[in-house]
Write an enzyme that holds these catalytic residues in place. Structure first.
Site, PDB file in Angstrom:
ATOM      1  N   SER A 180       0.831  -1.204   0.000  1.00 45.68           N
ATOM      2  CA  SER A 180       0.000   0.000   0.000  1.00 45.68           C
ATOM      3  C   SER A 180       0.862   1.249   0.000  1.00 45.68           C
ATOM      4  O   SER A 180       0.612   2.200  -0.759  1.00 45.68           O
ATOM      5  CB  SER A 180      -0.924   0.002   1.224  1.00 45.68           C
ATOM      6  OG  SER A 180      -1.815  -1.090   1.199  1.00 45.68           O
TER       7      SER A 180
ATOM      8  N   HIS B 234      -3.109   6.402   3.482  1.00 38.78           N
ATOM      9  CA  HIS B 234      -3.323   4.968   3.681  1.00 38.78           C
ATOM     10  C   HIS B 234      -4.621   4.720   4.449  1.00 38.78           C
ATOM     11  O   HIS B 234      -5.352   3.764   4.170  1.00 38.78           O
ATOM     12  CB  HIS B 234      -2.132   4.384   4.450  1.00 38.78           C
ATOM     13  CG  HIS B 234      -2.222   2.918   4.709  1.00 38.78           C
ATOM     14  ND1 HIS B 234      -2.463   2.400   5.958  1.00 38.78           N
ATOM     15  CD2 HIS B 234      -2.094   1.853   3.884  1.00 38.78           C
ATOM     16  CE1 HIS B 234      -2.476   1.081   5.906  1.00 38.78           C
ATOM     17  NE2 HIS B 234      -2.257   0.722   4.658  1.00 38.78           N
TER      18      HIS B 234
END
Length: 342
Positions: free
Chosen positions: A149, A175
């Protein structure tokens, strides 16, 4: 001794192909805390290896880490690069140089390949033919999910205005939200991260404006640093006092946090709490080490953050209407990680 990193690409007759290596260099520079990152190519493009090493020396480097952006150790790594290093040692006596391994069969490359072929299959409209779920790129390791990510965020944001202390916080916000607007709206007052880390390492008392923020904070990391956190917005006495005064519970709860000696304030929901904190600070009743100002909403949210932005308080804030308790918790959690790293 000052170190520089030199990324080595293969080179191509198409100049735009070198932009990929340049983008990787930019992402790497954002992670390395000011270490110079230069780029060179083995052939067909400039700068060449000698020019890349020269650029590192001009940047003040006494040591150079040469990192090939190549999959395997072919002829270039076996023959060409050792010759280039020998030349550079003659040209720059005393310069230390180390050649890193190629990218090879690192597990993270398998994750990237899985992501690429899954994206290609989806784009082609294939509903099958990409294997069972794990073969289709589903990652089950939480740390691997986070790493990938972060890599995707780094790639999508590219070059940015944040320093090595600020970017991990902004990346953590993105995130948490999957919202890249925060790469534009997040702001830091000068020196705020260092000041916040010092307070956390000294066992800071923290106040937050909602129980959602309280729930989202990593209590183990906070306890390891000797800190504590409180939220009083749901306390019965706070509700009673707020009704009597005709103000929001957030205002009364914030006042209680100040009375208890809070140094760090996390405001993720209530603009009235942020306005009250600014008023108390203006009267000299509190001197925060950090104000996380990310209230969300339509009435007063953007205005309260603009007031914080214009103040002399140490802040991390996200301008505009967007914000929320999850963001306030995410900012503190990343600061706790940085504080523990020393």
């Amino acid at each position: 001794m000052k170190t520089a990193i030199l990324l080595i690409g293969h080179g191509s007759r198409h100049p735009e192909s070198g932009q990929t290596v340049q983008r990787i260099a930019g992402q790497l520079a954002a992670r390395t805390g000011g270490v110079p990152v230069e780029v060179c190519f083995l052939g067909l493009q400039s700068p060449g290896v000698q020019e890349g090493i020269d650029a590192c020396v001009r940047a003040g480097a006494q040591r150079v880490l040469l990192c090939p952006c190549l999959l395997a150790a072919g002829r270039h790594l076996r023959d060409d690069l050792p010759q280039e290093l020998a030349r550079a040692r003659q040209r720059h006596p005393g310069l230390e140089m180390v050649l890193a391994e190629p990218l090879g069969d690192h597990p993270l490359l398998a994750e990237v390949v899985a992501q690429r072929f899954q994206a290609a299959a989806v784009a082609a409209g294939w509903q099958d033919g990409v294997g069972r779920p794990d073969e289709a790129g589903i990652i089950r390791d939480p740390l691997a999910i986070e790493r990938q990510s972060f890599a995707m965020i780094d790639a999508e944001v590219g070059e940015h205005r944040f320093d090595a202390h600020q970017w991990p916080i902004v990346r953590r916000i993105i995130h948490t939200t999957a919202d890249f607007d925060f790469a534009t709206t997040t702001c830091f007052s000068p020196g705020v991260v260092g000041r916040a880390l010092a307070a956390l390492r000294a066992g800071a008392c923290i106040y937050c404006d909602t129980n959602m923020v309280l729930a989202g904070v990593n209590k183990n990391r906070l306890a390891a640093l000797g800190g504590r956190i409180a939220c009083h917005v749901a306390d019965p006495q706070v509700a009673a006092a707020a009704r009597e005064a005709g103000v929001t519970r957030s205002i009364v709860a914030l006042r209680q946090g100040v009375a208890e000696g809070a140094e760090i304030f996390l405001i993720g929901n209530a603009p009235t709490a942020l306005f009250e904190l600014l008023a108390l600070a203006g009267r000299g009743e509190v001197r925060p080490a950090l104000v996380v100002g990310v209230p969300v909403g339509f009435v007063g949210a953007a205005e309260s953050k603009e007031a914080l932005y214009a103040s002399n308080l140490p802040y991390i804030l996200c301008r505009g209407r967007k914000g929320g308790s999850a963001i306030a918790a995410a900012i503190l959690n990343q600061l706790l990680i940085l504080a523990a790293e020393g």
